[in-house]
Design a protein around this motif. Structure first.
Motif, mmCIF file in Angstrom:
data_model
loop_
_atom_site.group_PDB
_atom_site.id
_atom_site.type_symbol
_atom_site.label_atom_id
_atom_site.label_comp_id
_atom_site.label_asym_id
_atom_site.label_seq_id
_atom_site.Cartn_x
_atom_site.Cartn_y
_atom_site.Cartn_z
ATOM 1 N N THR A 1 0.831 -1.059 0.150
ATOM 2 C CA THR A 1 -0.055 0.127 -0.239
ATOM 3 C C THR A 1 0.909 1.404 0.063
ATOM 4 N N PRO A 2 0.298 2.198 -0.361
ATOM 5 C CA PRO A 2 1.198 3.540 -0.276
ATOM 6 C C PRO A 2 1.605 3.854 1.267
ATOM 7 N N ALA A 3 1.122 3.437 2.152
ATOM 8 C CA ALA A 3 1.240 3.805 3.584
ATOM 9 C C ALA A 3 2.101 2.851 4.388
ATOM 10 N N ASP A 4 2.544 1.821 3.842
ATOM 11 C CA ASP A 4 3.381 0.911 4.657
ATOM 12 C C ASP A 4 4.726 1.532 5.261
ATOM 13 N N VAL A 5 4.803 1.217 6.596
ATOM 14 C CA VAL A 5 6.277 1.647 7.138
ATOM 15 C C VAL A 5 6.531 0.262 7.803
ATOM 16 N N ALA A 6 7.921 0.300 8.146
ATOM 17 C CA ALA A 6 8.703 -0.782 8.921
ATOM 18 C C ALA A 6 9.379 -0.231 10.068
ATOM 19 N N ASP B 1 18.641 -4.264 16.593
ATOM 20 C CA ASP B 1 18.948 -5.232 15.437
ATOM 21 C C ASP B 1 17.797 -6.007 14.836
ATOM 22 N N ALA B 2 16.180 -5.320 15.195
ATOM 23 C CA ALA B 2 15.209 -5.988 14.684
ATOM 24 C C ALA B 2 14.206 -4.786 13.867
ATOM 25 N N VAL B 3 13.756 -5.475 12.628
ATOM 26 C CA VAL B 3 12.910 -4.770 11.699
ATOM 27 C C VAL B 3 11.551 -5.320 11.832
ATOM 28 N N PHE B 4 10.381 -4.609 11.979
ATOM 29 C CA PHE B 4 8.958 -5.069 12.116
ATOM 30 C C PHE B 4 8.567 -4.719 10.425
ATOM 31 N N VAL B 5 8.564 -5.714 9.542
ATOM 32 C CA VAL B 5 8.421 -5.340 8.014
ATOM 33 C C VAL B 5 6.860 -5.391 7.656
ATOM 34 N N GLY B 6 6.132 -5.722 8.537
ATOM 35 C CA GLY B 6 4.618 -5.850 8.020
ATOM 36 C C GLY B 6 4.227 -6.853 6.986
ATOM 37 N N ASP B 7 3.755 -6.315 5.941
ATOM 38 C CA ASP B 7 3.471 -7.282 4.773
ATOM 39 C C ASP B 7 4.428 -7.383 3.769
ATOM 40 N N THR B 8 5.542 -6.437 3.908
ATOM 41 C CA THR B 8 6.338 -6.065 2.678
ATOM 42 C C THR B 8 6.872 -7.577 2.309
ATOM 43 N N LEU B 9 7.581 -8.056 3.178
ATOM 44 C CA LEU B 9 8.233 -9.340 2.987
ATOM 45 C C LEU B 9 7.344 -10.671 3.913
ATOM 46 N N PHE B 10 7.592 -11.555 3.358
ATOM 47 C CA PHE B 10 7.322 -12.951 4.024
ATOM 48 C C PHE B 10 8.408 -13.865 4.348
#
Length: 291
Positions: free
Chosen positions: A151-156, A161-170
């Motif tokens: 979506t246009p609004a996704d953020v990570a 050392d941790a990144v919460f990537v949402g739906d960008t990657l599985f």
């Protein structure tokens, strides 16, 4: 150890009904914490909500004596309703999302023909994050990465050392997010993924969903190095043109998520239900032949 180099502790909760992972990131018992992408249980057959998933999170927060400072949304989800308002009322914290949520609100205000008073400025949320903005969770330092495409609004959210990537990657054997929702863009997703995968190889990536094949159990944590080596859609060596072609063809075969219509119109309100009508009942809209 400095705040920016800390290795936060992460407790993940998986909701099998929506294949969604929620994460509680903290610095140990008695510390501040953030909750990422919480789930409100919703039965589409009856239109009823429940809080069992959210209550499991709340129980963990209580057991660990954690202080909720943030409830972080990676985007306006299309597959589950957020439990952010419920958890905020129960545990405290500020509800935040990326500032481009206003773009999504404008699009779906038209799709759902929402009430004239519906605000399209993101003010339903306590805070709108801009790309590169920093924030704190107690002694932990966080940074926001705008990663549009799904979506246009996704953020990570990068926290230590941790990144919460949402739906960008599985997980690597599942691939990447779809890009065929309003405002989605496969070119933008490719750039967003490469931005994440430019981080150090040992960086831990925490996912919002898993759709595992029968050959393995559910998993919601991977690394940059594993993604670069093994992601079936976007491992090192896959060009932007190849990715966009694959993503476009694949998206054309996918069905809409079961809960997309109730989820989006609730989640663009930061999880609040639509205003109650004269009979004291809130109603969700189902646009016919609109998507």
């Amino acid at each position: 150890m400095t705040a920016t180099s800390r290795r936060p502790q992460v407790q993940s909760f998986f909701d099998p009904a929506t294949w969604t992972a929620t994460h509680v990131v903290h610095d140990g018992p008695g510390s501040a914490c953030a909750i990422v992408d919480p789930v409100l249980d919703y039965d589409p057959k009856s239109g009823r909500t429940r809080t069992a998933s959210a209550d499991r999170l709340a129980a963990f927060v209580g057991e660990q004596r954690l202080r909720v400072e943030w409830i972080l949304e990676t985007h306006a989800h299309a597959d589950h309703l957020t439990a952010a308002p419920y958890l905020k009322a129960k545990l405290g914290g500020r509800v935040a999302i990326g500032e481009q949520i206003t773009t999504v609100q404008k699009v779906f205000q038209g799709v759902f023909n929402l009430e004239p008073g519906f605000r399209q400025d993101g003010s339903q949320f306590d805070h709108l994050f801009r790309d590169g903005e920093t924030f704190r969770i107690g002694e932990l330092a966080g940074e926001v990465m705008h990663v549009p495409g799904h979506t246009p609004a996704d953020v990570a959210y990068r926290i230590g050392d941790a990144v919460f990537v949402g739906d960008t990657l599985f997980m690597p054997d599942v691939g990447t997010a779809r890009c065929d929702f309003p405002g989605g863009d496969a070119h933008a997703l490719y750039a967003s993924v490469r931005r994440i995968l430019a981080l150090p190889g040992e960086t831990r990536l925490f996912l919002c969903h898993d759709y595992p094949p029968d050959s393995r159990p559910v998993a919601t944590e991977t690394t940059v190095a594993e993604q670069r080596a093994k992601n079936i859609h976007v491992h090192d060596g896959v060009s932007e043109a190849e990715f966009v072609d694959m993503r476009t063809r694949r998206d054309a075969t996918l069905e809409m998520p079961v809960l997309i219509l109730p989820s989006v119109q609730v989640n663009i309100r930061a999880g609040e239900l639509p205003p109650k009508e004269g009979n004291g009942v809130a109603y969700l809209k189902i646009p016919v032949n609109a998507l």
